[in-house]
Every structure is written in structure tokens, then in C-alpha cells.
Design an enzyme around this catalytic site. Structure first.
Site, PDB file in Angstrom:
ATOM      1  CE  LYS A 123     -50.282  59.396  18.817  1.00  0.00           C
ATOM      2  NZ  LYS A 123     -50.892  60.437  17.992  1.00  0.00           N
TER       3      LYS A 123
ATOM      4  NE  ARG B 229     -55.678  59.769  17.028  1.00  0.00           N
ATOM      5  CZ  ARG B 229     -55.932  60.906  17.678  1.00  0.00           C
ATOM      6  NH1 ARG B 229     -54.978  61.727  17.996  1.00  0.00           N
ATOM      7  NH2 ARG B 229     -57.185  61.187  18.013  1.00  0.00           N
TER       8      ARG B 229
ATOM      9  N   GLY C 113     -46.770  67.186  16.972  1.00  0.00           N
ATOM     10  CA  GLY C 113     -47.344  68.132  16.023  1.00  0.00           C
ATOM     11  C   GLY C 113     -46.636  68.217  14.696  1.00  0.00           C
TER      12      GLY C 113
ATOM     13  CG  MET D  80     -44.658  63.608  10.925  1.00  0.00           C
ATOM     14  SD  MET D  80     -43.979  61.967  10.883  1.00  0.00           S
ATOM     15  CE  MET D  80     -44.300  61.463  12.554  1.00  0.00           C
TER      16      MET D  80
ATOM     17  NE  ARG E 134     -46.246  62.336  23.962  1.00  0.00           N
ATOM     18  CZ  ARG E 134     -46.541  63.153  22.958  1.00  0.00           C
ATOM     19  NH1 ARG E 134     -46.354  62.747  21.719  1.00  0.00           N
ATOM     20  NH2 ARG E 134     -47.027  64.347  23.191  1.00  0.00           N
TER      21      ARG E 134
ATOM     22  CG  HIS F 256     -45.745  73.638  18.305  1.00  0.00           C
ATOM     23  ND1 HIS F 256     -44.886  74.654  17.968  1.00  0.00           N
ATOM     24  CD2 HIS F 256     -45.290  72.531  17.671  1.00  0.00           C
ATOM     25  CE1 HIS F 256     -43.959  74.189  17.151  1.00  0.00           C
ATOM     26  NE2 HIS F 256     -44.193  72.895  16.951  1.00  0.00           N
TER      27      HIS F 256
ATOM     28  CB  SER G  50      -2.912  68.370  29.424  1.00  0.00           C
ATOM     29  OG  SER G  50      -4.184  68.971  29.369  1.00  0.00           O
TER      30      SER G  50
ATOM     31  CB  CYS H   2      -6.874  71.273  29.462  1.00  0.00           C
ATOM     32  SG  CYS H   2      -5.521  71.623  28.332  1.00  0.00           S
TER      33      CYS H   2
ATOM     34  CE1 TYR I 235      -6.923  66.778  33.073  1.00  0.00           C
ATOM     35  CE2 TYR I 235      -5.422  65.055  33.815  1.00  0.00           C
ATOM     36  CZ  TYR I 235      -5.644  66.281  33.207  1.00  0.00           C
ATOM     37  OH  TYR I 235      -4.588  67.009  32.726  1.00  0.00           O
TER      38      TYR I 235
END
Lengths: 890, 890
Positions: B23, B93, B102, B104, B336, B454, B772, B843, B863
Site C-alpha cells: 500500500k 493503516r 482486512g 490487519m 494494487r 471479505h 520412471s 509417474c 517428462y
């Protein structure tokens, strides 16, 4: 330069064992130190290996060298090989780097044929000549042409019956002549070819047969049993024949420079007048003791005593000699380091140090760890023995007590052993075909043969009790029984054998642990080993009695005191009630049982152990198994409840118990809620145990006992587990010390038994003050093998060379050095990087196994911990590890 | 130089997020790019951390800097902080590096006191002044003095009742005055101290309170849920007050530059006339849509559109802005990067690439793998939906379909979830105290609050379906129920929520997989990801249908086709009979079932998979589980037989079955006779499967399908296992190809799922053509944790930060990189050292988890293979791994 395939005895020496085999190298060595050896030469082991690898073709140039050497040999002896008028006769004998008695082939009297036998008859008498010739034909048929030996024996029996005689020696000249002809007929019938009259052809076949015998089943079995590598090959020794069967001024014998059973320094062995070597070794005739020659042939005896001394000084070890006397002249046919019992090995080693012959290090190096095991093997309980009736008595061929069920066939003996039965193998005499059965059996009983018979030699080497030459018994193989007078013993009956006394008892006699205290030579060897080794030897002991025994055997600490048995026996019921209370949320009841009932009992247990180990460290492991192990099995309970319900009954307690057991059931308890996981989720279990440990330790310390308790947290997989539980437990320890008003030294540490713990040992050592490798579990998880399940279901097959042959070893017996061992190395290195003074040991069963001990030494552990009985073995093996490192042992 | 603790907005910039919080950094940035921001300054996060670490003491020099800056601020505004005649009012703030909406504390109107309120009344009207003052006292009491906020609300309710009004806005001036006095009384009663009249004292307390709120329970919970580190601290922003509640020409709002639910490019948000910011965020009043300002306040709307464009150009991302209008003048209070749904994230990223705002790499970097998961989450089955009755409808606050049992309390919701229940959390509105319950629930329903309430913000971030502001419902928390008209829904009833439509249904509605084909923006992102990634993405698929779906999702091969299901279903009975036959030595019967029944069925299965994967590799794993898994459970059978016997009945078949099951039972089947051990001890199982594979492959190849079968041998622990079984299987393959007259390319390889296999990968790669990683089993064995048992018994507690907090993660979800991962690295490195072209993949279930995929990328796998549904996530995560390597993503 092309390869040299053949060495005369003058060209060879003892150090050339690899190339010439043990027999060839020693014949050469004896020749060169001036002992009377019949002239001869050796075809190398390399030639054998090359032959076998080339699809059974002689290596290029080998045969030419053989021919050349045969000619030179003839020149030296004034005879000519293949000349029937003046024949040179030779023996062809196998001889590998490591002795494999009776496992490979020998052929005597090569060079005889239908004409040469007549020449020999003229020189040495008809009876001898034809006996020699029939032996050649018989051995050639059996060994070279692979005809069943029993067929030859059968023909001999027919002649004996026809002539109405009992022994070979009584057979007439005509009998031998006839038999030789019948042997040749048998060969023709079985092989469609003639016995070769050409001596060179005989020789070529014989050399090839010896080469091939390296890969015969008996040799392979023996190598498997004794760990001899398969790729060495055998040498072939071609030696001028000397004859012990040319009259009563001749004979043949085998002798040890010291008694191979006891180690006593005295010429020991057997001799047969007017006989060839095979007659002694086969055990078919019962020979004289060599000691009797002192009276019956004093010059020969004296000469043998002198030769013994020369050979012991030269080889610096007890020797096993073969010799032949031909018309009063002594020939040495073989010498080698003599096999011996464990007791003899120990006594000889100690004596030779005292005689200044070898160093203490050499003495230690010469004792095999497995031999120590034999010395500590159980013996029959003297009390029980006193009241037992001796069935019969034979030769005390290999010491030790064996109890088992009688079987008469090696295959069946092996099969029954695999089913878990203890077996006594009973045979007329043993042959290489019986070795697998001997290996499987607890003990061996033979009807014929002496102290150097096949059965005796092999049993001693395998550490199996053996009673040999028990001639009182009548064997009936067909009906699977034997009798002694009126007493009949059948397959399935139980016998007890005492290989140390030669006595055989009917039924099962209880055994007792041998007394370590009485074995002063063994203690001397171990004391020397202690001076050499760096690795400490601790023991696993769960109660004061075990701890006392361990200390007596030389343990320098307790590496693992398991506490689970402290919850068993008459405590089980109470602990079960506690578990059930806890599961129903009655935490106070649970705590009450722990504190009021179990804590005082555990404290007493620990106190006794601290007393026994005064001054030495004691590692106590906190409760490890899952709690459901203390409850009845799910299967049994489910069946009980189902049966109850089917009968229309009900029992709320049993049903609740079933519910609880089902809830606590785990699919893979090995990987479940146990070890520190239990302590973390139910800390009261651990805090109670730590309180008991420290109360006992403080009390003991106040009594003047020096205590070093080390608390071991099991089954750590993540450092945070230690960080969670250790501070809690240390606080209990401190509280107890405050209450008792005394401070003692202690450590907290952990088992390394989960692969991840080894992989993150650097982190874990931030908290743990010691590591102890639990290699049983570490092997289970690293290998992904549940020991209980797998050994039965596939692991034994995996490790069996004759079956699946997938694993070189059972990894639960010898540490898997490349897999599990790699994790151990990581843990040692990274643990010590974090905490240089970290104490690291091993408490898995591998801690008492020599190859694993060597590995533990190499990776720098502080100690190995094993069962009390194995402590002496471990002391020796730890010394061997140092000697191996120095190159003093291979 | 001493530390600088305070930065004015002119001194800061966006890059200083770490120090100033998000902020503060953005207020500074907006100030510096010329947007209208009320003057102010920021106390650094470093000051917060120092304060908390120093036992809640301001860092030396900080307060002096604050005072100096307050004075400068006053000078700029022509006012003086603490001067009641000309008061400077400020807000305080919180603002951390990462947004924690919300969580803090914020306090407004600092500087007011009993005198200054009168001055303010003179300037801006009495009603406003007293409303502002009571807000300060209320917030101060709640936030700084920690008095239960409900006590203040209760007093407000009393006034409303007394005055007979319904909303705050209707309360009279006298009402506010009386209430302010009551608030002060409450403070006195609760804290034994007075509300401070000194502005500086107010400020000091307020700053400390914001600092402390960093460690409050709501903030900690939020950080735990979102993975924000605990050691960052919060900045404190001190900003000149501007008032949106000074009349109808004033107001306050929040707005997104694009729609955060859909991504549509359109100013989106909410606005309240004559209100302060808290009124919007709390959801207590239902606001206007920002779009409505176009008519109702066109200048403000126009200005916001302009500011949006400036901010998006500047930040190159969608912005979430807070703004206030004071007497017609617009102030930007915050900007933000806006949180958004997965669908919006994808659309915005694609749009911004098309708009030239960001690069393709940035677009890919901005999509979170977990967001993809949401897009592929199941939705309600349209067919089922059509017939369902809508109970009620609220705001579509966070998309997705959720079905669960209704609970009204976050703690209970969490507890029920832990018991395995799917839960819908129903609340009047949510607060930070509810986050743990939202986290646990499948979906959230609130009675009040809008799209930026919220509940909505947090649910979107957590990816939980949420219907908010559902004002039709009447909540009765005391009786744990709510009603809609006559319909009553109680705790324990089942609801289905559609967060995408806002509809709420009674009962359970079936869900369906979302259509991937329709999501063109997602496909675009994934196509760009494909261009970036090096790691291939394969899928685990056991049948043709799964294979087809996997391919549709972009799978480049099948990394794991399990064959065990091919023995299940209607084939189970036959396979059971085969197993029983084999156990009774009826090997021919066993073979007969394999060859006649199972082989043709398996061949058809494989054929379908090859067809689906035309041109791509297919790895088929040979039968893995222990055979007893195909038989009934020991417990059940034992109970059945016991019941039978109790009834005096008997059934030889059942008894034989019990005997067999008992004999095959394993204590730890995970470590037992399964995988290649099964194939080695019972090769017919594997040869049948390999025959089926190659018959299917050859047939497919003849039809023109390009096949690349790879046969995977499971559970190798020693290279000799491969050496034993592989040649046997390759021979079968060659025989089939000979029979079919066609040659196809194929590979044989193994799972690496036992620690020892990883440790000896160099040896195993001599034989295996591919590896694998089976990280499920590898984790079980490396960690010593049986997944089935342990998650229930202790692992979830281990991984729970609020409980035992021993493990950073559940290792079965994210690869344990330091333990299991170390073994994987060893295997890759040493396997490739032996065989450079070795194909290595994974896998296990980790193959679809982003942090694990990143790890697989770093250690150089070829992979990852995961479930078909996770293929898109894996494609993105694999691209992220490359971007992370390049430093383009953190």
C-alpha cells in the site's frame, strides 16, 4: 613371448599358488627345499581357464609343452612314456588354488596298457601289476568316460563272491586279470569305444578330464559352500608314480604336523601298509594311527617327524602331508596348510606365537571369525548327558553337539532343512555328492572312514559336528533305517551326536552354552585382537543377565537395550488395559497404569543393567513397536466375535476390543505408527520411560555405580521429530536429577533406520548426540523388503545361487554395502560434518557379522553392537578389519 | 548512518514494496506519477520487525522521524496535528508486502478529541463531526485497546432502538454525541483508563497497534493459508484524512480496472455515496455498481476511467483501487494488483498480450498453476441442474460448484472436514476469524456483503466457490439453521452452491468435468507455455477413454498405464480361480486362465490405448500389486469360517480359500511379494502381459497406427532382477513380432521406486532403457511412512502447522526435495552416466504438483506424467520452471 603353460617342480615355488594351484606350488616348494618328491611338473590353472573358456580346447602350445616335459621326465627316470617295454607311469592330479579335498579328479598309473602291464608284472610281480592296471582302467572309465562308479564296484563284488573272499587284498591275480577284462568290456559297452592303449591318448584324456572336473557339480557345490570363486580353474599335476602297494615294506599315509582336532603338537594321521593313497582317503579300509609307526616303522616315523619340522619352519603353519613309502623309501606327495577345528586353530596360533614362529598379528589373522562361532556353539548339558544312554560310538571327527531328525539321503536332508527341520545326515560314507546335505544338516554320522575321511575333513571345515567310522551300525538304506544290536533307528527318529567324543545318543539331549571362561587360548587371541582393533564392540542386551554375559564376553557397552519386553509377560494384561483406556479417551487411567505399574518395573530393569555395566555406556531405546502389537490379532478376534454371534451370544468387551483392534490395524505396520511417532503423538509413553531410566541411573549413581545412560529415540525420519520430542524428554531427565539431587552424564540420540534419516543426517546431528544404525529396518526400507514376509516368500530363493541367484547375499545377514552401505556412509560423513564428536555405531544384527564389521570399520564407526554370544567374533573381526587395511589379510 | 524509518510518499516508489509494504509503495508511486493522493508518509516494515523483535519497543529514532513528518504534513495542509483549533486528522493503516485484505488494523480520524470535534463541527457540520469522532473512539477501543467490537455494536443497536431508526445514517446528532460518551464510558470500564485526548498519544498507540496486528491470529491464519512468510512485518501508512461522508457530493468506492470475475475490460466495482471506506469493505451496506456512476456522477466516473488507464499502463497489470470523493474532489487512496478469478486471470493475461501491454512470457508467468486447477474444476451437471429447484440466489462471488453439509461455525466446519466430510460454511458475513473455516469448506455462503466483501475476496483467492450477499435468507445462528420463505435448512443438511451463477440448491447435485475445448484463452496461455517449457508432459491413463482425454489436454505420451484394473471387474472371479489353482500346484489351469481369458481382454485394452496415442509413447507397467489383493480379506474370511463352524457347518472351498489367503498374507505387503518379484517368481504373469502388449502393438501397427510401447518393470531393487526377467520378456516380444511379421520400436525399463534402485541407478541403467520415478512408493520407503495408514494416524497431524507442525508439507503431495529428491538426483545423474540417452520421467502423483514439477525440471527429467486432469497445470508449471530459472518468476 608366448604363454608358458607348464612348470617343472624345479621351476615352481610356493608363491605361485594362483598359477600352479596349491598342490603344484607346494610340490615345487618341497622339491626346492630338498624334500624327497617324485619328479613331475604342473600344467597351470591358466591353461585350465583358457581350456574351459575356449569350449574345451587345449590352449595353443600347451600340449607340445606337456610332451616335451614328459620326455624330460622319462629321461630323468630312465624310462619312456608310452614304451611298453620300459614304461614311465605317472599320476594326473587336480590341484586348485584353494584345497577342495576329493572334489576333483585324480587318475593313477597312466602309461599302463595290455603290454606294459606284463613288463610291470616282470618288474614288481603279477598281482601288483594287474591291480595297478585295473585301477587305471577303473578310474579312467569313471573319471574320463563318466561311467557310474558303482558299476565297477559291482563287478568287484561279483569277483569277491565268486572267489569267496571279503576284501580286495584277498582277490587272486586271475581275479584282477579277469576284472580288468570285464572293466574294458564295460567301457566298450557304455561308450562304444575301447580303453585307449596309447599312453599319450590316455594322458590327453586325463588332463582334459581334470580340467573339466573344475566345473563338475561336486566342485561347484563345494565352492558355493566355502565361498571359493568360480573363475580360478585348477592346475594339473603330472607326477612320476611311486607305489605304496608293492609289499609290506611299502605303504601310504596322510599326516598333520599337529593334531587338527585339538591342536596338540604331535604328528597325527593315518597310515596303511601296502596301499595306494586313494585307499586312505576313501575311508574304505580303517588305517593305523601314524603314531603307531614309531614302533612298526621307526625310520619312516623319524623321517616324517623331521620333514614335519622342516615344513612347519618353512611354511610357518601346521601342515597336512601326503606321503608314500616304496620299498622303504619315503616320498612326500603333497603338503598344504592343514585344515583344523576351531579349537585347534586357536591353540596352534597361540602356541606358534609362543614358539616364536609367528607374530601376534599373524596369530589373530589366522583365526577365522566363523571358527570362534564354533567354539561358542552349544554343547550337551553335562547333567542331561550323565543320565543318557549311549547308542554307539564312532570317531570324534568334527566337534560340537548336534540334535536332529535322522535322514539317509542328502537331497532329503536338504529339503527337510528348508522346511525348518533340524536334520542329522546318516551315510555309509560321504562323497562330494553329499556335501549339500552335510551343509544343510546339523550333524553327520558315517559308518565308515577315519579322521581324514571325506566326511571328517569336510565336516570340520563346515563346522558341522561329525561322528565318522561308526562301524557298529548296520545300515539298511533301502528301508531307511540302521540298527545297533537290537535297536533300530528309522528315518524320522531323533538322534543327538557329540562330535567331540564320538558318542551317539538316541533322542534329544538339551544343550548348554559353552563356557567362555575356560577357553584361555581363545581369550589370548581375543586379547591380542583387542590390541589391534580400533572399532569398539558393544552388545545388544535387554536385561541384567544378558548384560552380564555380554560384559563377560568383552562388550564395552550396551548398544541397544530394547524396552518392549518390559511391556510383555505378566505386564501384558495391564498394558493392554492401558492401551484400551487411552483409545477410549480415558487418558487418566492410561497414565495411571504407566506411572503406578510400569514405571517401577522398568526402573528396576534399568537399575540392574546399569549395575552390570558399571562404568560403561548403556543405550536404551524408547518403546518402538506399534501399540497394536500388544493386542490380540485382528484375524483371531474377528473369528471369535463371528463365532460368538453365530451362536447368538454377545460380549460387549470382546466386541469393543475388536473395534479397537480394527481401528488400530495398519496395512504396513513396519511403516506405521511406531517409534518416535508413537512418542510424539502419545508423549506419556516416552516421558514415563525416560523417568524410569533417570530414576534408576540416579539411584545407581548414588550407590557408587558409574552410569552413562544414552537415550535412543527410534525411527526418526525428519529432524523436527527430534526437535519436538527431545526437549520434552530432557526436561524430564533434568527434573529427575533435581529431585534426586544428583547430576549424571547422559546423551540423547537416535536410530538411523529410515533412508531419509541417513540422507538428512547432517540436519539430524544438529540435535542428536549419537547415531545408531538400525540396519535391520534400514535394509527393509532401502531394499523395499519386509523381512518377515519376504524371507519365506521370495528372498531365500533370490539369494540361492542354485535357484533364482539374484542377490549375492541375503542382505539381512551381510550389509548390502553398495545400497544400504552408501546411505550409512552419507550419514557418517554428513553427521560428523555437523557434529565432529558424534558417536556412531550399529545395533542391527549385522553388527555381529564379519563382512559387515569390516565395512563398519572402513566407514569409521565408533562401535558395533551385537548379541552377547557374537561379541568375541566381533572383537576378532574388528581386528581383522585393521589387518586387512594393513594388507596383512586378504 | 542511522536507519531511516519513515518515507514520505514523495520519497517512496513501487519498487520499495519490501520496505514500505504494498500500500505504501503504491501510494508513493501514485503520488509520483501525479495521481491525486492525500499527502502522507509510511513507517517501514523494517520498523515493524524491529519493534516486534525488541519486545514491542519502537526502534531508536523512529518516533522522532514520525513527529518530524507529522509536522511537515501539517505545514503542507495548513493544519497542526494536536491543535484542537486547527486539527490535522490522519488515518493510520497497515500495509504489508503482500496484500492481506482486512487482516490487519486501520484507524481513522486520528487527531480528534473532545475539543477538536467541536472545531470540525464548525467546519463540516455537527453530524459528520460526531460521527467521525465516535468512529475514532470505537476503532481505537476495538483495535488499540482490544475491546470486543460487538460491545460497541450493541450500544449502536440500543441507540437505534431508542430512536426507532434502522440504519446508522438515520441516527441523530444527539444520538452520536450520546454514543461517543457511552463509547468512552465503555473504554473506561473495560480498561480502567480514559480515551486519550492527546493526539500524539493516540498516534503512538495506533502505530503500535498496527505493528502488533501483524502477529494477530487473523493475520497469522491468513499467512498460513496463502504461504506468506511470517517475518516480513507490515508498513504503517499515515495519511491525511479525506472524507467521503461529508455529504451527497462525497463518497467512497473500490474499483477494479477490469472485471475480476470474468476479466472483461471494464471499470468494475462498488461505490457508496456519503460513506467512509470501511462501509464498503465490511459489506454492511450494499453499494452501487461503479458503472452506475456513469450516470450518477459522470465526472468522477470519467476521472476514474482515466486513472485506471494510467495505472494499468504504469503497472502493466489489472489494478484494484480504493478512492474517496470529498466534496466532488477525487482522491486515490490505494492501488494494487487486483486479485481475480482464474478465468479472469487467463483472459486478462491473453488480452494484455494482445494489447501489447505484456509479453507472452509475462502472460504465462502471471497464471498460477492452482488457477488452472480451478478452471478445470468440476461444474454441476447441466442435465441435473435443469431439473433442480433453486433455493435462493446471491452474488456470484467466486466461481465453481460446491456440494456439502451445512455448518454455521468455522471451527465446526474445520473439524468436520478433518473427519472427511464435505462442508458448506454458512455465515452472516465473514471476518478474518472465519478464514480457517473457509479454507476447510468446499464452499461459502454469506447473507451479506458484495463482490468485494471479505468473503468474496478471500474465497476467490482460495479458489473456493462462494455465493455472497444472499439477502433472502434469514439466519438463526442460535438454532443452527436458516430459512428462505418457508423452507428451513438445518446444520447437517446438504446444499449445492454455484459460485459462478450465485444459485443455491437444496440437496446434492452431481458435477461434471468442465469442457477444456471451450476455454480458448486458457488454451492460448498453454500454447505459449508449451513454447517455453523443456519438460514434456505425459499422462497416467489406464484405459482408452482416459488416454483420449489426456491427449485432448495436451499429453505427449502415457507415462503410466497401470494394468491391475485389467484383472478386476468381471475378470476378478476368473483371476481368483487362477490364483487358487496356482497355489494348489495346478499350474496348467493357471496358465489356461491367463492365456485363454485374460490375454485377449488385455490385448483389446492395449489396442485401444495405442490407437488413442497414435504416434506417441505409451509406458505400460506390468502387474504390480501382491496377488492376495485380488482375494477376499483375511479378517472377513476368518470371521466367515468361524461363524460357519460355530453353526456346525462346513464348506471345504471356503476353508481352503481361508488357508490360501492366510498363507499368502503379508505383514507389510507394501514391502512384499509384488512388482517384479511377482514376475520373477511367477513369470507366466509377465510373459502373458508382454504378449498382450506386443500382439496389440503389432496389430495396431499393421492398421497404420504408429506405436511406441515401453514396458515398465515395477519395483526393481537390484539390477539382477532386471537381468533375470528382461531377457525373458524381450524374447516374448521378439516371438510375437516374428509371428506377426512386423517389427516395431520398443523399450524396456523400470520404475525407480525403491531407495536402493535410486542408489544403484548406475548399475540398473546398464539394463533399463528408461527410468520412471514412482514417487509415491519412493516416498513411502524413503520416509518410512505407509501412506494408507499414516495419513489417518499421524501424518496429517505432523503436517499441520497448528498441531504437531513437524513436516513443512505432506510429502505425498509435494516432493520432499531434500530426502526423496536427493535420491532422485542421484538416480538421474548416475543413470545418465551409464546411459546418456536414458529417458527419465516421473509417474507418481507428484508429477502434477507445481513445486514438484519445478524440481523435476531442475534435476533434468525428460517428462512428468500426471492424471489427465492435471496435464494443463503441468504444462504451465513446466513453463514456470523455465521462467523461474531465467529469474522471470520468483
Amino acid at each position: 613371448m608366448s604363454t608358458k603353460w607348464v612348470y617343472t617342480f624345479e621351476e615352481g615355488k610356493a608363491e605361485m599358488r594362483d598359477l600352479l594351484g596349491g598342490k603344484g606350488a607346494n610340490l615345487a616348494e618341497m622339491t626346492n627345499i630338498g624334500l624327497p618328491v617324485p619328479p613331475g611338473f604342473t600344467i597351470t590353472t591358466e591353461a585350465c581357464v583358457t581350456y574351459l573358456n575356449a569350449g574345451e580346447t587345449f590352449p595353443s602350445g600347451m600340449w607340445e609343452e606337456v610332451v616335451e616335459n614328459m620326455k624330460a621326465l622319462g629321461k630323468k627316470m630312465g624310462r619312456t612314456f608310452g614304451d611298453s617295454q620300459n614304461p614311465l607311469l605317472v599320476s594326473v592330479r587336480s590341484g586348485a588354488k584353494f584345497s577342495m579335498p576329493g572334489m576333483m579328479d585324480t587318475i593313477l598309473n597312466l602309461g599302463l596298457n595290455d603290454e606294459a602291464v606284463e613288463t610291470l608284472a616282470g618288474e614288481a610281480g603279477e598281482r601288483f601289476a594287474w591291480d595297478s592296471y585295473r585301477r587305471l582302467v577303473q578310474m579312467f572309465g569313471k573319471v574320463v568316460l563318466d561311467i557310474d562308479g558303482l558299476k565297477f564296484e559291482h563287478l568287484i563284488d561279483q569277483i569277491k563272491n565268486a572267489e569267496g573272499v571279503k576284501t580286495d587284498a584277498e582277490i587272486s591275480v586271475d581275479g584282477w586279470k579277469k576284472m580288468t577284462a570285464q572293466f574294458k568290456d564295460l567301457i566298450r559297452k557304455e561308450t562304444d569305444s575301447e580303453f585307449p592303449q596309447d599312453a599319450w591318448e590316455q594322458l590327453e584324456y586325463a588332463v582334459a578330464a581334470v580340467f573339466k572336473s573344475w566345473n563338475g557339480a561336486p566342485a561347484r557345490n563345494y565352492r558355493k559352500a566355502t565361498g571359493i570363486p568360480d573363475d580360478l580353474g585348477t592346475g594339473v599335476n603330472i607326477v612320476t608314480m611311486v607305489f605304496g602297494n608293492v609289499g609290506e615294506d611299502s605303504g601310504t599315509g596322510v599326516a598333520f604336523t599337529r593334531n587338527p582336532a585339538t591342536g596338540e603338537r604331535l604328528l597325527y594321521g593315518e597310515y596303511l601298509f601296502n596301499a595306494q593313497g586313494e585307499d586312505v582317503v576313501s575311508g574304505a579300509r580303517t588305517p593305523l594311527q601314524v603314531g603307531e609307526l614309531k614302533d612298526k616303522a621307526p625310520e619312516i616315523y623319524q623321517k616324517m617327524v623331521e620333514n614335519s619340522a622342516i615344513l612347519e619352519q618353512h611354511y610357518r603353519d601346521m601342515q597336512d602331508m601326503e606321503f608314500t613309502v616304496e620299498h622303504g623309501k619315503l616320498y612326500m606327495l603333497q603338503t598344504r596348510n592343514g585344515k583344523r577345528t576351531a579349537a585347534a586353530a586357536v591353540k596352534i596360533a597361540v602356541d606358534m606365537v609362543n614358539e616364536g614362529l609367528i607374530s601376534k598379528e599373524e596369530a589373530v589373522a589366522r583365526i577365522d571369525s566363523f571358527q570362534i562361532d564354533q567354539l561358542l556353539h552349544p554343547r550337551f548339558d553335562p547333567a542331561a548327558l550323565a543320565g543318557s544312554v549311549v547308542l554307539t560310538k564312532g570317531l570324534n571327527a568334527s566337534p560340537g553337539a548336534a540334535v536332529g531328525v535322522v535322514y539317509f539321503d542328502a537331497d532329503i536332508a536338504e529339503a527337510q532343512t528348508q522346511k525348518g527341520e533340524d536334520v542329522i545326515l546318516v551315510r555309509p560314507e560321504t562323497t562330494p555328492d553329499d556335501v549339500h546335505g552335510m551343509l544343510a544338516a546339523k550333524g553327520v554320522l558315517t559308518q565308515r572312514g577315519g579322521a581324514t575321511s571325506h566326511a571328517a575333513v569336510v565336516a570340520r571345515q563346515l563346522g558341522k559336528p561329525c561322528v565318522a567310522g561308526c562301524e557298529d551300525i548296520s545300515l539298511d538304506l533301502e528301508n531307511k533305517q540302521f540298527s545297533v544290536d537290537d535297536m533300530v533307528v528309522k528315518e524320522g527318529d531323533v538322534l543327538s551326536l557329540d562330535g567331540g567324543t564320538g558318542r551317539v545318543y538316541l533322542g534329544r539331549i538339551p544343550t548348554v552354552a559353552p563356557s567362555f571362561d575356560d577357553q584361555s587360548d581363545l581369550q589370548q587371541i581375543l586379547a591380542w585382537a583387542d590390541d589391534i582393533r580400533r572399532l569398539q564392540v558393544w552388545a545388544n542386551a535387554d536385561d541384567p543377565e544378558q548384560a552380564t554375559r555380554a560384559r563377560n564376553y568383552g562388550a564395552q557397552g550396551i548398544g541397544l537395550c530394547r524396552t518392549e519386553h518390559m511391556f510383555l509377560g505378566d505386564r501384558t494384561e495391564k498394558f493392554q488395559a492401558a492401551i484400551l483406556a487411552e483409545r477410549q479417551g480415558l487418558h487418566d487411567e492410561f497414565l495411571n497404569v504407566l506411572d503406578k505399574v510400569l514405571l517401577p518395573l522398568q526402573r528396576d530393569d534399568f537399575h540392574g543393567i546399569f549395575r552390570a555395566m558399571d562404568g560403561l555406556p548403556v543405550i536404551i531405546r524408547l518403546l518402538d513397536p506399534p501399540l497394536h502389537e500388544f493386542l490380540p490379532s485382528l484375524e483371531d478376534l474377528a473369528a471369535e466375535v463371528a463365532a460368538m454371534q453365530a451362536r447368538g451370544e454377545s460380549n460387549a468387551d470382546t466386541e469393543l476390543l475388536l473395534e479397537t483392534v480394527r481401528d488400530m490395524h495398519e496395512f504396513n505396520p513396519m511403516l506405521g505408527l511406531r517409534g518416535c511417532r508413537l512418542g510424539i503423538t502419545l508423549p506419556a509413553l516416552n516421558t514415563m520411560q525416560v523417568r524410569a531410566i533417570f530414576e534408576a541411573a540416579c539411584d545407581a549413581a548414588k550407590e557408587g555405580i558409574v552410569v552413562h545412560p544414552e537415550v535412543m529415540i527410534p525411527l526418526t525420519s525428519h529432524v523436527n521429530e527430534m526437535k519436538k520430542i527431545q526437549p520434552l524428554l530432557e526436561e524430564v531427565a533434568k527434573n529427575v536429577m533435581d529431585e534426586k539431587g544428583i547430576t549424571i552424564e547422559y546423551k540423547f540420540g537416535t536410530m538411523i533406520e529410515i533412508p531419509r534419516a541417513a540422507l538428512t543426517a547432517g540436519e539430524i546431528a544438529e540435535v542428536a548426540q549419537f547415531f545408531s544404525f538400525g540396519t535391520n529396518d534400514l535394509t527393509q526400507m532401502t531394499y523395499g523388503i519386509s523381512r518377515d514376509d519376504a524371507e519365506r516368500k521370495f528372498l531365500l530363493r533370490y539369494a540361492d545361487k542354485e535357484d533364482l541367484n539374484i542377490l549375492p547375499n541375503n542382505p539381512f545377514q551381510a550389509i548390502d554395502q553398495i545400497g544400504v552401505g552408501r546411505l550409512m556412509k552419507i550419514a557418517v560423513t554428513e553427521g560428523r560434518a555437523t557434529r565432529p564428536e558424534l558417536e556412531v555405531g550399529i545395533c542391527g544384527e549385522h553388527g555381529g557379522e564379519p563382512s559387515s564389521i569390516d565395512f563398519c570399520h572402513r566407514i569409521g564407526l565408533n562401535y558395533v553392537s551385537c548379541s552377547p554370544y557374537r561379541v568375541p567374533i566381533a572383537r576378532l573381526a574388528a581386528a581383522h578389519a585393521v589387518l586387512r587395511e594393513k594388507g596383512l589379510i586378504s
